[in-house]
Design a protein around this motif. Sequence first.
Motif, PDB file in Angstrom:
ATOM      1  N   GLU A  92      42.268  37.851  25.081  1.00 51.47           N
ATOM      2  CA  GLU A  92      43.178  37.965  24.477  1.00 51.47           C
ATOM      3  C   GLU A  92      44.376  36.685  24.544  1.00 51.47           C
ATOM      4  O   GLU A  92      44.332  36.093  23.775  1.00 51.47           O
ATOM      5  CB  GLU A  92      43.478  39.056  23.377  1.00 51.47           C
ATOM      6  N   VAL A  93      44.609  36.559  25.930  1.00 51.73           N
ATOM      7  CA  VAL A  93      46.053  36.235  26.208  1.00 51.73           C
ATOM      8  C   VAL A  93      45.630  35.249  27.424  1.00 51.73           C
ATOM      9  O   VAL A  93      46.536  34.302  26.851  1.00 51.73           O
ATOM     10  CB  VAL A  93      46.634  37.465  26.818  1.00 51.73           C
ATOM     11  N   ALA A  94      44.678  35.307  27.951  1.00 51.78           N
ATOM     12  CA  ALA A  94      44.481  34.308  28.853  1.00 51.78           C
ATOM     13  C   ALA A  94      43.760  32.971  28.467  1.00 51.78           C
ATOM     14  O   ALA A  94      42.744  33.662  27.882  1.00 51.78           O
ATOM     15  CB  ALA A  94      43.805  34.793  30.086  1.00 51.78           C
ATOM     16  N   ALA A  95      43.849  31.677  29.325  1.00 47.58           N
ATOM     17  CA  ALA A  95      42.698  31.204  28.991  1.00 47.58           C
ATOM     18  C   ALA A  95      41.598  30.834  29.300  1.00 47.58           C
ATOM     19  O   ALA A  95      41.164  31.713  30.551  1.00 47.58           O
ATOM     20  CB  ALA A  95      43.461  29.249  29.209  1.00 47.58           C
ATOM     21  N   PRO A  96      40.214  30.368  29.022  1.00 55.30           N
ATOM     22  CA  PRO A  96      38.919  31.367  29.641  1.00 55.30           C
ATOM     23  C   PRO A  96      39.329  30.544  31.827  1.00 55.30           C
ATOM     24  O   PRO A  96      38.382  31.119  32.239  1.00 55.30           O
ATOM     25  CB  PRO A  96      38.153  30.013  29.022  1.00 55.30           C
ATOM     26  N   GLY A  97      39.053  29.277  31.463  1.00 59.31           N
ATOM     27  CA  GLY A  97      39.651  28.649  32.647  1.00 59.31           C
ATOM     28  C   GLY A  97      40.665  29.194  33.603  1.00 59.31           C
ATOM     29  O   GLY A  97      40.201  28.939  35.142  1.00 59.31           O
ATOM     30  N   ILE A 112      52.474  40.411  30.516  1.00 57.48           N
ATOM     31  CA  ILE A 112      51.376  39.303  31.637  1.00 57.48           C
ATOM     32  C   ILE A 112      50.799  38.165  31.256  1.00 57.48           C
ATOM     33  O   ILE A 112      50.709  36.922  31.738  1.00 57.48           O
ATOM     34  CB  ILE A 112      49.988  40.332  31.105  1.00 57.48           C
ATOM     35  N   ALA A 113      51.142  38.485  29.763  1.00 59.20           N
ATOM     36  CA  ALA A 113      51.222  36.633  29.345  1.00 59.20           C
ATOM     37  C   ALA A 113      52.488  35.847  29.887  1.00 59.20           C
ATOM     38  O   ALA A 113      51.883  34.869  29.862  1.00 59.20           O
ATOM     39  CB  ALA A 113      51.503  36.905  27.162  1.00 59.20           C
ATOM     40  N   GLU A 114      53.551  36.166  29.718  1.00 58.00           N
ATOM     41  CA  GLU A 114      54.455  35.482  30.538  1.00 58.00           C
ATOM     42  C   GLU A 114      54.073  35.254  32.071  1.00 58.00           C
ATOM     43  O   GLU A 114      54.319  33.872  32.542  1.00 58.00           O
ATOM     44  CB  GLU A 114      55.885  36.223  30.792  1.00 58.00           C
ATOM     45  N   ARG A 115      53.710  36.045  32.633  1.00 55.03           N
ATOM     46  CA  ARG A 115      53.232  36.029  34.298  1.00 55.03           C
ATOM     47  C   ARG A 115      51.983  34.151  34.225  1.00 55.03           C
ATOM     48  O   ARG A 115      51.205  34.067  35.255  1.00 55.03           O
ATOM     49  CB  ARG A 115      52.580  36.729  34.561  1.00 55.03           C
ATOM     50  N   VAL A 116      50.811  34.488  33.323  1.00 61.68           N
ATOM     51  CA  VAL A 116      50.293  33.564  33.740  1.00 61.68           C
ATOM     52  C   VAL A 116      49.801  32.290  32.445  1.00 61.68           C
ATOM     53  O   VAL A 116      49.418  31.407  32.102  1.00 61.68           O
ATOM     54  CB  VAL A 116      48.388  34.623  32.495  1.00 61.68           C
ATOM     55  N   ASP A 167      51.773  32.481  24.336  1.00 61.43           N
ATOM     56  CA  ASP A 167      51.716  32.443  22.841  1.00 61.43           C
ATOM     57  C   ASP A 167      51.075  33.208  22.089  1.00 61.43           C
ATOM     58  O   ASP A 167      50.724  34.061  21.367  1.00 61.43           O
ATOM     59  CB  ASP A 167      52.018  30.807  21.815  1.00 61.43           C
ATOM     60  N   ALA A 168      50.429  33.330  23.249  1.00 61.91           N
ATOM     61  CA  ALA A 168      49.100  33.978  22.942  1.00 61.91           C
ATOM     62  C   ALA A 168      48.877  35.194  22.708  1.00 61.91           C
ATOM     63  O   ALA A 168      48.477  36.338  22.102  1.00 61.91           O
ATOM     64  CB  ALA A 168      47.557  33.721  23.946  1.00 61.91           C
ATOM     65  N   GLY A 169      50.224  35.738  23.993  1.00 58.13           N
ATOM     66  CA  GLY A 169      50.909  37.337  23.756  1.00 58.13           C
ATOM     67  C   GLY A 169      51.251  37.686  22.833  1.00 58.13           C
ATOM     68  O   GLY A 169      50.823  39.180  22.073  1.00 58.13           O
ATOM     69  N   ARG A 170      51.804  36.686  22.419  1.00 66.08           N
ATOM     70  CA  ARG A 170      52.707  36.945  20.793  1.00 66.08           C
ATOM     71  C   ARG A 170      51.873  37.244  20.144  1.00 66.08           C
ATOM     72  O   ARG A 170      51.921  38.088  19.193  1.00 66.08           O
ATOM     73  CB  ARG A 170      53.948  36.199  21.046  1.00 66.08           C
TER      74      ARG A 170
END
Length: 265
Positions: free
Chosen positions: A26-31, A114-118, A122-125
């Motif tokens: 849900e959070v990381a970009a696929p690549g 996790i969202a901040e680290r990657v 915005d995706a985390g929020r």
Amino acid sequence: MPVTGGAGAPQRIVSMNPCVDAVLKEVAAPGQIAAISQYSHDPRATSVPLDWASRYPANNGSAEDVIAARPDLVIAGPHVAVQTITALKRLGIPLMQVTVPETVVENKAQIALIAERVGRQDAGRELTVRIDEAMAHSHWPGKAAPALIWQGSGLVPGKGTLADELLTHAGFRNVSPAFGLKKWDILPLEGMFLNPPKVLLAGRADMGAGDGDANRMLSHPALRKAGRHFRIADYPSNLLHCGGPVILRSLARLTEVRRELGDTP
């Protein structure tokens, strides 16, 4: 959404934990994802859709397997072997170690980290907003129905677990303390009949179960007969162990069962 994270963000993330896999989906970009946990390739244990998991290689949790993926960030849960963690640190591979959240608040904080680290805040929020909305829509204002989450191996989540918080929030009262059970404990089939709950949320013990022996109690004739006296509702094990987007599915299932019961506690 972009294929990769922003400038300076890791581009080869290796997850060693199935619950982290679910968050990364849900959070990381696929690549950004180089490899995921082997559990996410196992239909008995996965907390993510198999068609999504099949896009990525799976690692078996060994240092050799993780290093072969050439990660620029490894995210590991609490059950990784000490030798593996030591090897990754010795090689200077960036490592993020996460715990098992025991509340929704802790889980949302972990998603944010996790969202901040990657590099995908915005995706985390967005994910935490969806969780907040699901919590708001699933709150049961009436009386709580006595219930127990119970896997075919006898595994029961007790007080102080994320599963217990979701169960309570959706209008149930976890009766595990009445059996003297700890935070995570085993309740044999015979013991449950001493004080049966109004609702038994039963599921297969798939995570690491290995074979059908761990689920033999689900097909026990005594359990089938007892179904005439209390409600047995399906609650798959892949809803039990993880937070993140799994919270959304867990609340949806719990809400469905609670509404079917109606106002009677």
